[in-house]
Design a protein around this motif. Structure first.
Motif, PDB file in Angstrom:
ATOM      1  N   ARG A 364      -0.018  -8.232   7.128  1.00 54.71           N
ATOM      2  CA  ARG A 364       0.312  -9.347   8.025  1.00 54.71           C
ATOM      3  C   ARG A 364       1.506  -9.004   8.908  1.00 54.71           C
ATOM      4  NH1 ARG A 364       4.233 -12.557   7.581  1.00 54.71           N
ATOM      5  NH2 ARG A 364       4.547 -12.089   5.359  1.00 54.71           N
ATOM      6  N   ARG A 365       2.531  -8.379   8.336  1.00 55.15           N
ATOM      7  CA  ARG A 365       3.715  -8.046   9.133  1.00 55.15           C
ATOM      8  C   ARG A 365       3.416  -6.939  10.147  1.00 55.15           C
ATOM      9  NH1 ARG A 365       7.871  -5.935   7.325  1.00 55.15           N
ATOM     10  NH2 ARG A 365       7.337  -5.288   5.191  1.00 55.15           N
ATOM     11  N   ALA A 366       2.622  -5.943   9.728  1.00 52.96           N
ATOM     12  CA  ALA A 366       2.246  -4.890  10.679  1.00 52.96           C
ATOM     13  C   ALA A 366       1.401  -5.470  11.804  1.00 52.96           C
ATOM     14  CB  ALA A 366       1.490  -3.775   9.958  1.00 52.96           C
ATOM     15  N   ASP A 367       0.552  -6.424  11.475  1.00 55.17           N
ATOM     16  CA  ASP A 367      -0.288  -7.056  12.494  1.00 55.17           C
ATOM     17  C   ASP A 367       0.553  -7.883  13.458  1.00 55.17           C
ATOM     18  OD1 ASP A 367      -3.117  -7.246  13.234  1.00 55.17           O
ATOM     19  OD2 ASP A 367      -2.839  -9.399  12.929  1.00 55.17           O
ATOM     20  N   GLU A 368       1.589  -8.525  12.934  1.00 57.64           N
ATOM     21  CA  GLU A 368       2.495  -9.274  13.812  1.00 57.64           C
ATOM     22  C   GLU A 368       3.231  -8.332  14.760  1.00 57.64           C
ATOM     23  OE1 GLU A 368       4.967 -11.373  11.095  1.00 57.64           O
ATOM     24  OE2 GLU A 368       3.469 -12.921  10.634  1.00 57.64           O
ATOM     25  N   ALA A 369       3.630  -7.168  14.232  1.00 56.27           N
ATOM     26  CA  ALA A 369       4.290  -6.180  15.086  1.00 56.27           C
ATOM     27  C   ALA A 369       3.324  -5.681  16.160  1.00 56.27           C
ATOM     28  CB  ALA A 369       4.791  -5.011  14.239  1.00 56.27           C
ATOM     29  N   LEU A 370       2.059  -5.495  15.802  1.00 50.89           N
ATOM     30  CA  LEU A 370       1.053  -5.089  16.786  1.00 50.89           C
ATOM     31  C   LEU A 370       0.887  -6.165  17.867  1.00 50.89           C
ATOM     32  CD1 LEU A 370      -1.301  -3.303  17.782  1.00 50.89           C
ATOM     33  CD2 LEU A 370      -2.772  -4.494  16.137  1.00 50.89           C
ATOM     34  N   TYR A 371       0.900  -7.425  17.445  1.00 53.20           N
ATOM     35  CA  TYR A 371       0.799  -8.523  18.407  1.00 53.20           C
ATOM     36  C   TYR A 371       1.961  -8.485  19.401  1.00 53.20           C
ATOM     37  CZ  TYR A 371       0.382 -13.330  20.113  1.00 53.20           C
ATOM     38  OH  TYR A 371       0.252 -14.444  20.910  1.00 53.20           O
ATOM     39  N   GLN A 372       3.155  -8.168  18.900  1.00 54.51           N
ATOM     40  CA  GLN A 372       4.315  -8.041  19.782  1.00 54.51           C
ATOM     41  C   GLN A 372       4.124  -6.888  20.768  1.00 54.51           C
ATOM     42  OE1 GLN A 372       7.030  -9.981  19.981  1.00 54.51           O
ATOM     43  NE2 GLN A 372       6.192 -11.358  18.419  1.00 54.51           N
ATOM     44  N   ALA A 373       3.532  -5.777  20.296  1.00 55.48           N
ATOM     45  CA  ALA A 373       3.283  -4.637  21.178  1.00 55.48           C
ATOM     46  C   ALA A 373       2.296  -5.019  22.277  1.00 55.48           C
ATOM     47  CB  ALA A 373       2.754  -3.456  20.365  1.00 55.48           C
ATOM     48  N   LYS A 374       1.296  -5.790  21.944  1.00 55.90           N
ATOM     49  CA  LYS A 374       0.322  -6.229  22.942  1.00 55.90           C
ATOM     50  C   LYS A 374       1.001  -7.124  23.976  1.00 55.90           C
ATOM     51  CE  LYS A 374      -3.714  -4.536  21.618  1.00 55.90           C
ATOM     52  NZ  LYS A 374      -4.545  -3.687  22.511  1.00 55.90           N
ATOM     53  N   ASN A 375       1.838  -8.022  23.492  1.00 49.77           N
ATOM     54  CA  ASN A 375       2.537  -8.934  24.415  1.00 49.77           C
ATOM     55  C   ASN A 375       3.550  -8.199  25.289  1.00 49.77           C
ATOM     56  OD1 ASN A 375       1.152 -11.185  23.598  1.00 49.77           O
ATOM     57  ND2 ASN A 375       2.709 -11.884  22.151  1.00 49.77           N
ATOM     58  N   ALA A 376       4.033  -7.059  24.814  1.00 49.40           N
ATOM     59  CA  ALA A 376       5.036  -6.308  25.578  1.00 49.40           C
ATOM     60  C   ALA A 376       4.412  -5.431  26.663  1.00 49.40           C
ATOM     61  CB  ALA A 376       5.861  -5.443  24.623  1.00 49.40           C
ATOM     62  N   CYS A 380       2.546   0.799  23.480  1.00 54.04           N
ATOM     63  CA  CYS A 380       3.889   0.921  22.916  1.00 54.04           C
ATOM     64  C   CYS A 380       3.833   0.662  21.421  1.00 54.04           C
ATOM     65  CB  CYS A 380       4.862  -0.045  23.594  1.00 54.04           C
ATOM     66  SG  CYS A 380       4.421  -1.784  23.431  1.00 54.04           S
ATOM     67  N   VAL A 381       4.964   0.840  20.776  1.00 48.87           N
ATOM     68  CA  VAL A 381       5.070   0.679  19.323  1.00 48.87           C
ATOM     69  C   VAL A 381       6.096  -0.403  19.034  1.00 48.87           C
ATOM     70  CG1 VAL A 381       5.665   1.815  17.144  1.00 48.87           C
ATOM     71  CG2 VAL A 381       4.505   3.110  18.947  1.00 48.87           C
ATOM     72  N   ARG A 382       5.787  -1.283  18.096  1.00 48.41           N
ATOM     73  CA  ARG A 382       6.740  -2.285  17.625  1.00 48.41           C
ATOM     74  C   ARG A 382       6.804  -2.206  16.109  1.00 48.41           C
ATOM     75  NH1 ARG A 382       7.730  -1.832  22.038  1.00 48.41           N
ATOM     76  NH2 ARG A 382       8.018  -3.378  23.709  1.00 48.41           N
ATOM     77  N   ILE A 383       7.972  -2.517  15.568  1.00 42.77           N
ATOM     78  CA  ILE A 383       8.159  -2.442  14.129  1.00 42.77           C
ATOM     79  C   ILE A 383       8.565  -3.794  13.560  1.00 42.77           C
ATOM     80  CG2 ILE A 383       8.795   0.001  14.196  1.00 42.77           C
ATOM     81  CD1 ILE A 383      11.718  -0.873  13.845  1.00 42.77           C
TER      82      ILE A 383
END
Length: 404
Positions: A364-376, A380-383
């Motif tokens: 779930r947390r990795a997926d949330e980070a991926l969602y942030q990368a999509k929004n950015a 890119c990579v988000r952690i």
């Protein structure tokens, strides 16, 4: 009917049943070449038993005795050929066939020696022992991983070789193997020898059947757990394997990172260039993950254009570097079927396991980070630095800001 005659009839029946069993395996799957060789070996075993049973009817038993020896030695060679096919080793055909010829000639020549001479008995039994140890060497030399059944098989082959080598001494201890070939089946040694043969023939056959069934089940399991297009684990298999990887990492006290990736604008690729091009993009990205993954990493396709890889022994910083390297390399790669100037990209989310978390929390947390990368802006990579904290990684913001 003597006890040895009765055991010989049992051997004949057992060899027939085992040959039929291996033929059934080979018939079920035409690719089971080893099963065909094992079946051939036990068919020859039937022929050997039939010849042995007929020897008392001959006045001059020299020819049937030598023929029985050659047929049984041929059975062991066929068995070794099956082992070689099963374990991916080149069958030593020249050596085995030369040995068959030389040993048969030797047995023919020693027929003139005294019946109870040790040299005559050794000439008859040692070639069988040699072929058992050749089979052991074939399994041992295989590059395949040896499981418990494979190790038991090697132990039984060694024991079988030793019992063949010891038979001349057993015969001597039991008073010989009959005054002549026709009297062999009436001797105590024949009863012991045929009984030992039944035990080892059954043991080797049952082990090989168990190993073949094990391999069939492994293939079925692999096919059911593998995504056909990407060649990676499907979602269910990935989740199960990831849980095992987490448990192993926790026992070892090492960190675990999870990377989830999503191909950018994948629907547009399918719409603009066709689904075949989209499939090649998925295959290419999956290949990147396979090449980048170590033996203890677990990679899978979660569905559609979404992928994940669990990295035992990797902390958050190292997981981010892994994701950045994959993102950069994939983004620079031309894809067959797409225009030369068209580059595919992917977005990544990275999280490290925290105390008390389970695989679902980590995903779930990795997926949330991926969602942030999509929004950015994608590519890119988000952690996710903590259970409620998704942070920006260093690196690709500049390139990401120009993408929709």
């Amino acid at each position: 009917m003597s006890g040895a005659n009765f055991i010989l009839l049992i051997n004949l029946s057992v060899a027939g049943l085992l040959a039929a069993s291996f033929m059934a395996v080979a018939f079920h799957d035409a690719g089971r070449v080893p099963a065909r060789w094992f079946a051939s070996g036990y068919v020859l075993g039937m022929a050997y038993s039939a010849i042995e049973f007929s020897i008392p009817a001959f006045t001059d038993a020299r020819l049937p005795v030598v023929t029985a020896f050659a047929v049984f030695l041929g059975a062991t060679i066929a068995f070794n050929a099956g082992l070689a096919r099963k374990y991916g080793v080149a069958p030593p055909w020249p050596a085995m066939l030369f040995f068959l010829l030389a040993a048969t000639i030797a047995v023919y020549l020693v027929q003139d020696l005294p019946r109870q001479s040790l040299a005559r008995m050794m000439a008859y039994q040692l070639p069988y022992a040699v072929m058992q140890f050749v089979g052991l060497a074939i399994v041992w030399s295989s590059r395949q991983r040896h499981g418990r059944l494979d190790r038991i098989l090697m132990a039984v082959l060694a024991a079988s070789g030793l019992q063949f080598a010891s038979k001349p001494f057993i015969a001597h201890a039991l008073g010989g193997w009959g005054a002549n070939p026709q009297a062999y089946l009436q001797s105590n040694y024949a009863l012991v020898s045929q009984s030992l043969g039944t035990v080892f023939a059954l043991a080797l056959a049952l082990l090989m059947l168990a190993i073949l069934v094990r391999d069939v089940l492994a293939e079925v399991t692999s096919k059911s757990e593998t995504d056909t297009l990407s060649g990676l684990l499907n979602r269910g298999a990935f989740t199960r394997q990831a849980e095992l990887a987490l448990l192993g990492a926790l026992r070892q006290g090492v960190p675990v990172a999870l990377v989830i990736a999503d191909l950018d604008h994948f629907k547009g690729i399918n719409d603009s260039f066709g689904h075949a091009s989209g499939d090649r993009v998925i295959e290419t990205f999956a290949g990147f993950l396979r090449e980048a993954a170590a033996g203890h990493h677990v990679a899978g396709r979660l569905g559609g254009e979404e992928f994940a890889i669990i990295l035992p022994g990797t902390n958050l910083a190292a997981g981010r570097l892994f994701a950045e390297g994959t993102r950069s390399a994939f983004g620079a790669l031309p894809i067959d079927g797409l225009p030369v100037d068209n580059r595919c990209t992917a977005s990544f989310g990275v999280a490290e396991l925290h105390p008390g978390e389970e695989i679902a929390d980590l995903m779930r947390r990795a997926d949330e980070a991926l969602y942030q990368a999509k929004n950015a802006g994608r590519d890119c990579v988000r952690i996710s630095a903590g259970p409620a904290d998704v942070q920006v990684s260093a690196g690709s913001e500049a390139s990401a800001s120009g993408r929709g």
